[in-house]
Design an enzyme around this catalytic site. Structure first.
Site, PDB file in Angstrom:
ATOM      1  N   ASP A 147     167.215 183.734  21.383  1.00 13.52           N
ATOM      2  CA  ASP A 147     166.483 182.877  22.301  1.00 13.52           C
ATOM      3  C   ASP A 147     165.245 183.525  22.907  1.00 13.52           C
ATOM      4  OD1 ASP A 147     167.976 184.709  23.732  1.00 13.52           O
ATOM      5  OD2 ASP A 147     168.513 183.315  25.332  1.00 13.52           O
ATOM      6  N   GLN A 148     164.889 184.756  22.505  1.00 17.66           N
ATOM      7  CA  GLN A 148     163.697 185.362  23.092  1.00 17.66           C
ATOM      8  C   GLN A 148     162.448 184.740  22.476  1.00 17.66           C
ATOM      9  OE1 GLN A 148     164.840 189.369  21.809  1.00 17.66           O
ATOM     10  NE2 GLN A 148     162.910 189.541  20.670  1.00 17.66           N
ATOM     11  N   GLY A 174     140.336 186.804   8.859  1.00 19.61           N
ATOM     12  CA  GLY A 174     139.670 186.564   7.586  1.00 19.61           C
ATOM     13  C   GLY A 174     140.319 187.272   6.422  1.00 19.61           C
ATOM     14  N   GLY A 175     139.675 188.355   5.961  1.00 21.15           N
ATOM     15  CA  GLY A 175     140.150 189.009   4.754  1.00 21.15           C
ATOM     16  C   GLY A 175     139.723 188.238   3.519  1.00 21.15           C
ATOM     17  N   TRP A 176     140.153 188.706   2.381  1.00 21.57           N
ATOM     18  CA  TRP A 176     139.758 188.083   1.118  1.00 21.57           C
ATOM     19  C   TRP A 176     140.187 186.622   1.040  1.00 21.57           C
ATOM     20  CZ3 TRP A 176     136.406 189.107  -2.507  1.00 21.57           C
ATOM     21  CH2 TRP A 176     136.512 188.478  -3.760  1.00 21.57           C
ATOM     22  N   GLU A 232     134.446 188.094   4.411  1.00 23.17           N
ATOM     23  CA  GLU A 232     134.126 188.565   3.056  1.00 23.17           C
ATOM     24  C   GLU A 232     133.595 187.395   2.200  1.00 23.17           C
ATOM     25  OE1 GLU A 232     137.317 190.863   1.297  1.00 23.17           O
ATOM     26  OE2 GLU A 232     138.003 191.548   3.257  1.00 23.17           O
TER      27      GLU A 232
END
Length: 655
Positions: A147-148, A174-176, A232
């Protein structure tokens, strides 16, 4: 130009003013801080992280891949147990996505699929903050509860910061795969403002969407200390096919986007008393550098630092020619046309010659190799027949799996290492090249090193090699950040009852629909539904028995072999009120005891269940298509096995 010095001076002034104001308010701890110089104050106070970080004057940045928790079985706690965390200053959590219609940072549970629109709306909230960690495999040694509001990698990052306070986690956008919509959102002032404010809201303020019972307002507050931009690439079509590109305007719009990030980060920092970092992933290709304006001194007024792509300079996208992927200096034997003879030194010069402070640039280093098969010679630039076999994709393999392959070679003239076994030829960084690159970093006055990605070298031996050189002797150029007391402790997410999982009314277990009933009798929990997604801790009934989900699942029949369900007794017996103690200590996203860490050495004798286009699969699960078995590398749905070598399935062979 906003150099490291001027940026640092502004930081120390702001922190010093904050320390002084709190001292006047009567905070004894701050009084002693304010009596010292502002720089000493930053380096000696010890309550809340702020500003940059350095080890002996050098940054040590590592990318942590979101998807690595699945097939790679690499989690944040591995950085703690290996000792690597002691030698890291920043962790770039990769990657956040941009929503195609709202233009905002967002989080969702949706797999990337094939095609130019395959990344639209994709994300992995399960890996981010849904996956449950046991006491045995968490940084803190305390098990997550069902439940956390915060679990997964985000919670482990939080725990890692507590034990290693020099680490500054950054969210990389983002990234590729997720750079498609940068150009669209950067094109207008409103688009830039919307994106930046949403990224700050989700990742810095920590206002996570509630997904499968986790998340909520402030759930991830205080984890991330800044934002890393991985666009990118602006202004060119050298990125992923389908990316939106505006060749005429991306350069200026990118500058304006960074300016907006800087202004909003500083404004939010003025509220919290912290100094939030802004970094970027820097291209090495001259065409990309010029098209995006990456070496325009104006953008370095906004960036704290950037990390130069020091790898992927060559690879099996040229399938018939071996060669270096991360050489520092030009190889005179490189047969390619001059514009394609990439090397680190010439790329770096494009930044330094433009007046960029070298202390703001880190050198990208590889924990992986690029390779070929059918290579005809040990020397580079020989012929080959195609991409070498890789665990996760052809032509790409982890350092740990390459370091002992065949015979090792090193060229001190180009500063490059490779290995050759008579068939396979792999270019990578090893201890020899890293040692020499450490000397290069020092000689150029650079701000440190950056690693892609941390799962490739699990014992941290490459990081150890780098900092055996940078971590001792003369200090580097980076002034490390320190800590100051929180100006508003009443809103600290670690003490604020509105975000405390033990008191948060939004996570009251008496109202959570996934709560396990505490009374015996007939099955009072809902029957298992094959179309429904369940998060860890959810309870269901099936064939007269109760089950509790060990982790996120959909379509996995309770009671079947390898299913992610823990039996919790028959419907006529009492059911535990907490997560069962039988949760496996292995990564809770892989099928326990049966998920291979490498491609099996023998052909499976029994076919796994047939692939189902409507089913969700997590890393490690196996399916069969046309008599061939496949294993999921990461969370996916509707990605047909065998359709692409770059997809989320690893072929295991006929069954």
């Amino acid at each position: 130009m906003r150099t490291t010095t001027t940026r640092g001076t502004a930081r120390w002034a702001r922190v010093g003013a904050l320390a002084t104001s709190l001292a006047l308010a009567g905070t004894a701890a701050v009084t002693s801080v304010a009596s010292a110089s502002t720089e000493q104050a930053v380096q000696t106070a010890a309550t809340v992280e702020t500003g940059d970080s350095a080890i002996n004057g050098y940054r040590s940045v590592g990318y942590f891949a979101q998807w690595g928790v699945y097939g790679r079985d690499f989690q944040i706690p591995d950085l703690h147990t290996s000792g690597s965390a002691d030698k890291l200053t920043h962790i770039n959590y990769s990657f956040a996505n941009i929503h195609p219609t709202t233009g905002k940072c967002f989080i969702a549970n949706k797999a990337v699929t094939e095609g130019p629109n395959g990344a639209d709306g994709a994300g992995d909230a399960w890996a981010d903050y849904g996956m449950t960690y046991t006491a045995a495999n968490s940084v803190s040694g305390v098990a997550d509860t069902w439940d956390q509001p915060l679990a997964g990698s985000f919670n482990q990052l939080k725990q890692l910061k507590e034990k290693h306070p020099q680490i500054r986690p950054m969210i990389s956008i983002g990234g590729w795969t997720f750079s498609k919509y940068f150009s669209k959102v950067a094109a207008t002032d409103q688009g830039r403002k919307t994106l930046v404010s949403s990224c700050i809201d989700v990742y810095l303020k920590g206002n996570l969407p509630v997904i499968d019972g986790r998340g909520g307002p402030g759930a991830a507050a205080g984890i991330f200390d800044g934002i890393d931009i991985d666009w990118e690439w602006p202004g060119t079509n050298n990125g992923l096919e389908g990316n939106i590109v505006d060749e005429a305007n991306d350069k200026e719009n990118y500058r304006l986007l960074l300016k907006e990030f800087r202004e909003q980060l500083d404004a939010y920092g003025a509220e919290t008393g912290k100094d939030y970092l802004l970094s970027a992933y820097l291209p090495a290709n001259q065409e990309d550098i010029e098209a995006g304006g990456w070496n325009d001194p104006r953008i370095w007024n906004y960036l704290d630092y950037g990390n130069l792509q020091g790898y992927d300079l060559h690879g099996a996208w040229d399938p018939d020619l071996t060669g270096h992927q991360g050489n520092v200096y030009k190889d005179p034997n490189d047969p390619r046309e001059p514009s394609r003879q990439f090397n680190i030194d010439e790329s770096l010069s494009l930044y330094l010659d433009a007046g960029i402070d070298p202390a703001q640039i880190g050198l990208g280093l590889a924990m992986f190799g690029r390779g070929w098969k059918g290579a005809d010679q040990a020397e580079p630039w020989g012929t080959a027949t195609g991409a070498g076999p890789g665990t996760w994709e052809p032509g790409n393999e982890d350092y740990d799996k390459l370091k002992n392959l065949g015979q090792g070679y090193y060229d001190p003239e180009t500063i490059s290492s490779w290995r050759y076994d008579g068939n396979q030829w792999w270019s990578f960084d090893d201890t020899k090249s890293i040692t020499a690159k450490a000397d290069y970093i020092r000689s150029k006055g650079l701000g440190g090193g950056m690693w892609w990605d941390l799962s490739g070298n699990r014992d941290g031996s490459l990081i150890d090699t780098l900092f055996s050189k940078l971590g001792t002797g003369a200090a580097g150029p980076v002034v490390g950040g320190g800590t100051v007391p929180d100006p508003d402790p009443t809103t600290d997410p670690t003490t604020d009852p509105t975000t405390d999982p033990t008191t948060d009314p939004t996570t009251d277990p008496t109202t959570d629909p996934t709560t396990t009933p505490t009374t015996p009798g007939d099955c009072t929990v809902a029957a298992w539904d094959s179309s429904k997604a369940y998060s860890g801790g959810a309870a269901v009934s099936y064939n007269g028995k109760k089950y509790t989900a060990k982790w996120w699942t959909q379509g996995d029949v309770p009671g079947s072999a390898g299913a992610p369900w823990a039996e919790a007794g028959s419907c006529g017996t009492s059911t535990p009120t907490t997560t069962p103690t039988t949760t496996p200590t292995a990564t809770p996203t892989a099928t326990p005891t049966t998920t291979p860490t490498t491609t099996p050495t023998t052909t499976p004798t029994t076919c796994a269940a047939a692939w189902d286009a409507s089913k969700v699969y997590t890393g490690g699960q196996k399916v069969t298509v046309n008599g061939v078995q496949y294993e999921a590398k990461w969370w996916n749905t509707n990605d047909k096995p065998g359709a692409s070598t770059w997809g989320p399935w690893k072929e295991l062979g006929a069954c």
